[in-house]
Design a protein around this motif. Structure first.
Motif, PDB file in Angstrom:
ATOM      1  N   GLU A   1       0.837  -1.189   0.000  1.00 40.26           N
ATOM      2  CA  GLU A   1       0.000   0.000   0.000  1.00 40.26           C
ATOM      3  C   GLU A   1       0.876   1.244   0.000  1.00 40.26           C
ATOM      4  OE1 GLU A   1      -2.731  -0.108   3.241  1.00 40.26           O
ATOM      5  OE2 GLU A   1      -3.618  -2.033   2.635  1.00 40.26           O
ATOM      6  N   ILE A   2       0.459   2.260  -0.767  1.00 33.03           N
ATOM      7  CA  ILE A   2       1.216   3.509  -0.865  1.00 33.03           C
ATOM      8  C   ILE A   2       0.263   4.698  -0.835  1.00 33.03           C
ATOM      9  CG2 ILE A   2       3.051   2.434  -2.249  1.00 33.03           C
ATOM     10  CD1 ILE A   2       1.829   3.910  -4.688  1.00 33.03           C
ATOM     11  N   THR A   3       0.818   5.880  -0.622  1.00 33.03           N
ATOM     12  CA  THR A   3       0.047   7.114  -0.777  1.00 33.03           C
ATOM     13  C   THR A   3      -0.034   7.440  -2.265  1.00 33.03           C
ATOM     14  OG1 THR A   3       0.790   7.934   1.365  1.00 33.03           O
ATOM     15  CG2 THR A   3      -0.049   9.558  -0.201  1.00 33.03           C
ATOM     16  N   PHE A   4      -1.243   7.668  -2.745  1.00 35.72           N
ATOM     17  CA  PHE A   4      -1.467   7.823  -4.188  1.00 35.72           C
ATOM     18  C   PHE A   4      -2.185   9.145  -4.469  1.00 35.72           C
ATOM     19  CE2 PHE A   4      -4.036   7.147  -8.030  1.00 35.72           C
ATOM     20  CZ  PHE A   4      -3.065   6.691  -8.914  1.00 35.72           C
ATOM     21  N   PRO A   5      -1.723   9.923  -5.461  1.00 37.91           N
ATOM     22  CA  PRO A   5      -2.355  11.222  -5.778  1.00 37.91           C
ATOM     23  C   PRO A   5      -3.673  11.038  -6.521  1.00 37.91           C
ATOM     24  CG  PRO A   5      -0.545  10.815  -7.280  1.00 37.91           C
ATOM     25  CD  PRO A   5      -0.534   9.685  -6.296  1.00 37.91           C
ATOM     26  N   ILE A   6      -4.691  10.607  -5.780  1.00 32.98           N
ATOM     27  CA  ILE A   6      -5.951  10.227  -6.408  1.00 32.98           C
ATOM     28  C   ILE A   6      -6.680  11.417  -7.022  1.00 32.98           C
ATOM     29  CG2 ILE A   6      -7.282  10.400  -4.248  1.00 32.98           C
ATOM     30  CD1 ILE A   6      -8.791   7.854  -5.227  1.00 32.98           C
ATOM     31  N   MET A   7      -6.549  12.604  -6.426  1.00 34.59           N
ATOM     32  CA  MET A   7      -7.233  13.776  -6.968  1.00 34.59           C
ATOM     33  C   MET A   7      -6.704  14.124  -8.357  1.00 34.59           C
ATOM     34  SD  MET A   7      -9.620  15.952  -6.599  1.00 34.59           S
ATOM     35  CE  MET A   7     -10.024  15.882  -4.841  1.00 34.59           C
ATOM     36  N   ALA A   8      -5.369  14.071  -8.519  1.00 31.23           N
ATOM     37  CA  ALA A   8      -4.787  14.352  -9.834  1.00 31.23           C
ATOM     38  C   ALA A   8      -5.225  13.315 -10.853  1.00 31.23           C
ATOM     39  CB  ALA A   8      -3.259  14.387  -9.735  1.00 31.23           C
ATOM     40  N   ALA A   9      -5.277  12.038 -10.439  1.00 29.65           N
ATOM     41  CA  ALA A   9      -5.695  10.967 -11.353  1.00 29.65           C
ATOM     42  C   ALA A   9      -7.136  11.172 -11.798  1.00 29.65           C
ATOM     43  CB  ALA A   9      -5.528   9.616 -10.670  1.00 29.65           C
ATOM     44  N   CYS A  10      -7.984  11.615 -10.872  1.00 21.67           N
ATOM     45  CA  CYS A  10      -9.395  11.823 -11.198  1.00 21.67           C
ATOM     46  C   CYS A  10      -9.608  13.049 -12.084  1.00 21.67           C
ATOM     47  CB  CYS A  10     -10.212  11.964  -9.915  1.00 21.67           C
ATOM     48  SG  CYS A  10     -10.373  10.443  -8.965  1.00 21.67           S
ATOM     49  N   THR A  11      -9.017  14.182 -11.682  1.00 16.94           N
ATOM     50  CA  THR A  11      -9.256  15.412 -12.435  1.00 16.94           C
ATOM     51  C   THR A  11      -8.670  15.353 -13.839  1.00 16.94           C
ATOM     52  OG1 THR A  11      -7.285  16.428 -11.435  1.00 16.94           O
ATOM     53  CG2 THR A  11      -9.406  16.840 -10.364  1.00 16.94           C
ATOM     54  N   LYS A  12      -7.606  14.569 -13.997  1.00 20.35           N
ATOM     55  CA  LYS A  12      -7.017  14.409 -15.334  1.00 20.35           C
ATOM     56  C   LYS A  12      -7.717  13.329 -16.154  1.00 20.35           C
ATOM     57  CE  LYS A  12      -2.241  15.824 -14.397  1.00 20.35           C
ATOM     58  NZ  LYS A  12      -0.810  15.418 -14.527  1.00 20.35           N
ATOM     59  N   GLU A  13      -8.638  12.588 -15.523  1.00 18.78           N
ATOM     60  CA  GLU A  13      -9.329  11.470 -16.179  1.00 18.78           C
ATOM     61  C   GLU A  13      -8.328  10.509 -16.820  1.00 18.78           C
ATOM     62  OE1 GLU A  13     -12.477  12.833 -18.739  1.00 18.78           O
ATOM     63  OE2 GLU A  13     -13.647  13.561 -17.021  1.00 18.78           O
ATOM     64  N   LEU A  14      -7.367  10.061 -16.015  1.00 17.53           N
ATOM     65  CA  LEU A  14      -6.326   9.165 -16.509  1.00 17.53           C
ATOM     66  C   LEU A  14      -6.856   7.747 -16.702  1.00 17.53           C
ATOM     67  CD1 LEU A  14      -3.322  10.266 -14.258  1.00 17.53           C
ATOM     68  CD2 LEU A  14      -3.937  11.095 -16.545  1.00 17.53           C
ATOM     69  N   LYS A  15      -6.268   7.076 -17.646  1.00 22.53           N
ATOM     70  CA  LYS A  15      -6.525   5.646 -17.838  1.00 22.53           C
ATOM     71  C   LYS A  15      -5.418   4.895 -17.080  1.00 22.53           C
ATOM     72  CE  LYS A  15      -6.465   6.420 -22.290  1.00 22.53           C
ATOM     73  NZ  LYS A  15      -6.730   7.854 -22.391  1.00 22.53           N
ATOM     74  N   ILE A  16      -5.802   4.122 -16.066  1.00 25.47           N
ATOM     75  CA  ILE A  16      -4.833   3.485 -15.177  1.00 25.47           C
ATOM     76  C   ILE A  16      -4.958   1.973 -15.279  1.00 25.47           C
ATOM     77  CG2 ILE A  16      -4.097   3.205 -12.781  1.00 25.47           C
ATOM     78  CD1 ILE A  16      -5.111   6.025 -12.253  1.00 25.47           C
ATOM     79  N   SER A  17      -3.808   1.308 -15.506  1.00 26.43           N
ATOM     80  CA  SER A  17      -3.791  -0.150 -15.640  1.00 26.43           C
ATOM     81  C   SER A  17      -2.682  -0.753 -14.793  1.00 26.43           C
ATOM     82  CB  SER A  17      -3.560  -0.562 -17.099  1.00 26.43           C
ATOM     83  OG  SER A  17      -4.540  -0.027 -17.956  1.00 26.43           O
ATOM     84  N   GLY A  18      -2.924  -1.943 -14.326  1.00 27.43           N
ATOM     85  CA  GLY A  18      -1.864  -2.729 -13.712  1.00 27.43           C
ATOM     86  C   GLY A  18      -1.321  -3.699 -14.745  1.00 27.43           C
ATOM     87  N   SER A  19      -0.158  -4.247 -14.488  1.00 22.66           N
ATOM     88  CA  SER A  19       0.431  -5.213 -15.415  1.00 22.66           C
ATOM     89  C   SER A  19       1.208  -6.248 -14.628  1.00 22.66           C
ATOM     90  CB  SER A  19       1.353  -4.517 -16.424  1.00 22.66           C
ATOM     91  OG  SER A  19       1.779  -5.411 -17.422  1.00 22.66           O
ATOM     92  N   PHE A  20       0.922  -7.528 -14.894  1.00 21.57           N
ATOM     93  CA  PHE A  20       1.599  -8.610 -14.189  1.00 21.57           C
ATOM     94  C   PHE A  20       2.083  -9.639 -15.200  1.00 21.57           C
ATOM     95  CE2 PHE A  20       1.465 -12.733 -11.872  1.00 21.57           C
ATOM     96  CZ  PHE A  20       2.460 -12.461 -10.952  1.00 21.57           C
TER      97      PHE A  20
END
Length: 331
Positions: free
Chosen positions: A257-276
């Motif tokens: 678990e980490i601190t994540f800049p969720i407000m920036a991710a939301c306001t920028k409407e980013l597409k976020i993916s994980g990769s394994f």
């Protein structure tokens, strides 16, 4: 339980516990007891991955815990020494890159036919051992939805990060910026595939992102950001360096678990993916990139060592000595 052949030596490098490894002579699996579509392989070269180091040092990665002795190494190439009766695409003597999705826990390796990728004549066994990390980089980069002309920032200039740089470039990125805190890795990245490099300062993630945008001429921000480090500051900086509507892929593994800049991710409407790891088609694409000359994985190989030097090779990679060390198979 499968019967096993006792007539061949099968020296194996085994993780016996956290920070504890040993060489063991293990039985060779008998192909007759396996799927008729499988082949028996002699491992020729194996690269050391960051996950191998993590298992060795900590005995686990997240919820993947080593509970029993485990043979280390999964970035391998090998030679077919026996084929099942239904195998049609491979023959004894063929050199292959080995997709390790089917674990064996041995150094002689039984693997389904379609998990073996025959190496063209112009691709060496050493290069074949690097198909696994390259396939990981191919998958990460595909997850970003990269488009021709995109500006890409890759955080972490270790083997996978460097390969992400190369894959992004081969996929048509107009800029590929490598980010790391070690100058020697940045120097290598610039020589290998990056069009620009950036070393963060001990300031906020937003300040580092603003400086990167300016120095690397990213305009309104990068189109794609890939984290191959797992470091919390890198994750935050990646979110801030992206333009509105940009794409972020988490490829590196760090803290649970980490601190994540969720407000920036939301306001920028980013597409976020994980990769394994990788998925269907990634190994074939990786091999094509090398065979066509678009990516030269040989540059990543710092040196080759004999099998008996495996522990020293692990120690060197743990201590940051070199990019990729290949361990020769047992003889």
């Amino acid at each position: 339980m499968a019967t096993e052949t006792e007539t061949k030596k099968n020296n194996s490098f085994v993780l016996t516990g956290s920070k504890s490894v040993a060489f063991e002579d293990r039985p060779v699996p008998s192909l007759s007891d396996h799927d008729p579509h499988s082949v028996l392989l002699q491992v020729n070269y194996t690269g050391i991955c960051g996950s191998d180091i993590h298992y060795w040092q900590h005995g686990r990665i997240g919820h993947y815990v080593v509970r029993d002795p485990m043979v280390l190494g999964h970035e391998s190439s090998g030679t077919v020494i026996e084929t099942g009766k239904e195998v049609t695409t491979l023959k004894v003597g063929d050199r292959v890159a080995m997709e390790p999705g089917i674990p064996c826990r041995r150094c002689y390796y039984v693997l389904p036919e379609d998990f073996c990728y025959k190496l063209p004549e112009n691709v060496s066994l050493q290069e074949g051992a690097l198909m696994e990390p390259l396939a990981v980089a191919v998958h990460i980069t595909k997850q970003s939805r990269i488009r021709n002309g995109d500006k890409v920032v890759v955080f972490g200039a270790g083997p996978v990060g460097l390969l992400c740089c190369a894959v992004a470039k081969s996929f048509g990125a107009s800029k590929v910026v490598a980010v790391d805190i070690q100058q020697n890795r940045l120097d290598f990245a610039k020589e290998f595939a990056a069009t620009g490099v950036f070393m963060p300062e001990k300031v906020s993630a937003q300040e580092n992102a603003e400086r990167m945008n300016k120095e690397q001429d990213l305009g309104l921000g990068a189109d794609v950001a890939i984290d191959a480090s797992g470091a919390e500051p890198s994750v935050a900086t990646a979110i801030h360096v992206l333009r509105n509507g940009g794409s972020y892929v988490q490829g590196g593994m760090g803290k649970d678990e980490i601190t994540f800049p969720i407000m920036a991710a939301c306001t920028k409407e980013l597409k976020i993916s994980g990769s394994f790891r990788y998925s269907q088609g990634d190994y074939a694409d990786a091999l094509q990139l090398v065979a066509s000359g678009k990516i030269d994985v040989k540059k990543l190989i710092t040196r080759e060592v004999e099998f008996e030097e495996a522990q020293k090779a692990f120690e060197d990679i743990r201590d940051g000595k070199g990019i990729k060390v290949l361990i020769g198979g047992p003889k």
